[in-house]
Design an enzyme around this catalytic site. Structure first.
Site, PDB file in Angstrom:
ATOM      1  N   GLY A 160       3.107   4.725  -3.702  1.00 62.77           N
ATOM      2  CA  GLY A 160       4.481   4.323  -3.307  1.00 62.77           C
ATOM      3  C   GLY A 160       4.851   3.724  -2.076  1.00 62.77           C
ATOM      4  N   LYS A 161       3.844   3.337  -1.545  1.00 59.98           N
ATOM      5  CA  LYS A 161       3.882   2.622  -0.174  1.00 59.98           C
ATOM      6  C   LYS A 161       3.946   1.029  -0.228  1.00 59.98           C
ATOM      7  CE  LYS A 161       1.598   6.612   1.896  1.00 59.98           C
ATOM      8  NZ  LYS A 161       0.498   7.023   2.539  1.00 59.98           N
ATOM      9  N   VAL A 162       3.020   0.446  -1.055  1.00 61.65           N
ATOM     10  CA  VAL A 162       2.921  -0.935  -1.114  1.00 61.65           C
ATOM     11  C   VAL A 162       3.236  -1.659  -2.337  1.00 61.65           C
ATOM     12  CG1 VAL A 162       1.338  -2.922  -0.705  1.00 61.65           C
ATOM     13  CG2 VAL A 162       1.201  -0.895   1.002  1.00 61.65           C
TER      14      VAL A 162
END
Ligand SMILES: NC(=O)c1ccc[n+]([C@@H]2O[C@H](COP(=O)([O-])OP(=O)(O)OC[C@H]3O[C@@H](n4cnc5c(N)ncnc54)[C@H](O)[C@@H]3O)[C@@H](O)[C@H]2O)c1
Length: 343
Positions: free
Chosen positions: A295-297
């Site tokens: 769920g970061k990039v």
């Protein structure tokens, strides 16, 4: 050989304004392998610069400034091509602040006699040399800055601001990243600040303070400050050189914001230049595609480039510089946001 014979040929810094990488990047785009990946990364970075909602985080690891890449970052800051930096103590203190104090890195060779180097107090980074006696002055300058501050915990960003102020007051380091960041209100975060020349200086400061109150570095405060910037930015883009702590720290703010129950987008754009690969499961080589699972990039505008940074970074930065989309950007003054008001 005497010490002065080793410390003769200075490492000079690459000037992205002096050559135009647009034609080679356009040709790379029509090829394959890492040349095409680099072209794609350069174009994604250029898109970040054109996106008026995007705040750009430059992550730097490795020994980039001792190898001649310092001026690239200075010029990116000067021209609003980046809005904040996450890096290491080696780059920001041992290499940038060190050169701002008018010391140099020198060209050498990996074939040198390392025992002779040690006896002469010359440190080696692959094919470059550093005068250890000069590094000790750098350590002690950090200690002197700490001695003159009110005893308290500071984020590395706050402490680096004082280093920039020191340089400005002494009128030193015209091409320094620490100094220009101070002048442009641009935050520099170094989450593992003590793991460098800064650490030696702060150890010396704390040792000599004995039972008195001391300056210390609060890395949680750094994380919270970077998270505040994320919460205040509609979109974010990552330009990562190397990997290591700066890569993870910058990526993690999306999760930190979520934990604070703030709704933020994943990093919309992300490019990374690294020599690490993904097979060992290590962080430095983990792909940006993989970072999506955390769920970061976001998907679609991310690109890995498997290349040594002294070759690929000047081309990427020169391409974006000569495309000129930075001309429409203004300084985001994030230091003012962090020092002036709470979110
Ligand atoms: N690098 C140094 O000379 C040095 C000196 C003093 C202190 N330190 C400290 O050591 C700690 C770790 O430093 P680090 O994060 O830079 O670790 P590192 O040098 O291991 O770099 C991290 C990753 O970046 C990639 N990388 C490094 N150089 C690259 C290059 N030229 N091109 C492409 N990819 C590259 C590699 O994949 C590497 O695994 C930091 O806290 C730093 O302050 C480092």
């Amino acid at each position: 050989m005497e010490k002065k014979d080793y410390l003769k040929r200075e490492v000079e810094h690459i000037d992205i304004k002096s050559f135009n990488a647009i034609p080679i990047i356009e040709q790379f785009d029509k090829t394959a392998f890492q040349a095409r990946n680099l072209a794609r990364a350069a174009k994604i970075y250029d898109r970040m610069l054109s996106d008026k909602d995007c705040s750009i985080i430059l992550c730097l690891a490795g020994s980039l400034f001792s190898a001649g890449l310092r001026k690239i970052v200075h010029d990116m800051i000067e021209n609003n091509m980046v809005d904040m930096i996450v890096s290491t103590g080696a780059i920001i203190v041992d290499q940038d602040f060190f050169e701002a104090l008018e010391f140099k890195h020198f060209q050498g060779t990996p074939q040198s006699d390392d025992n002779e180097l040690m006896e002469m107090m010359i440190d080696r980074i692959y094919d470059t040399y550093i005068d250890e006696e000069h590094l000790r002055i750098c350590d002690m300058t950090v200690s002197e800055i700490a001695n003159n501050l009110e005893a308290a915990p500071y984020s590395s960003r706050e402490f680096i601001k004082f280093m920039g102020k020191y340089l400005k007051e002494k009128d030193m380091g015209k091409e320094s990243v620490v100094r220009i960041s101070y002048e442009k209100n641009l935050p520099i975060f170094v989450p593992a600040f003590s793991d460098s020349s800064a650490g030696f200086g702060l150890v010396y400061h704390q040792w000599n303070r004995k039972d008195k109150l001391k300056v210390s570095i609060d890395s949680v405060k750094d994380f919270l400050e970077l998270t505040k910037i994320k919460v205040n930015s509609k979109e974010t883009g990552l330009v990562m050189i190397g990997g290591g702590v700066p890569k993870n720290f910058a990526q993690d703010v999306t999760v930190a914001a979520e934990i604070l129950e703030k709704t933020v987008n994943m990093h919309k754009y992300a490019v990374q230049i690294t020599v690490a690969d993904e097979r060992d499961g290590g962080l430095s080589g983990s792909t940006l595609k993989e970072a999506h699972s955390w769920g970061k990039v976001d998907e679609g505008s991310e690109q890995m480039v498997f290349s040594e940074a002294t070759i690929a970074f000047p081309l990427l930065a020169s391409y974006a510089y000569h495309r000129g989309n930075w001309k429409k950007r203004k300084s985001k003054n994030f230091n003012t946001l962090l020092d002036g008001k709470e979110i």
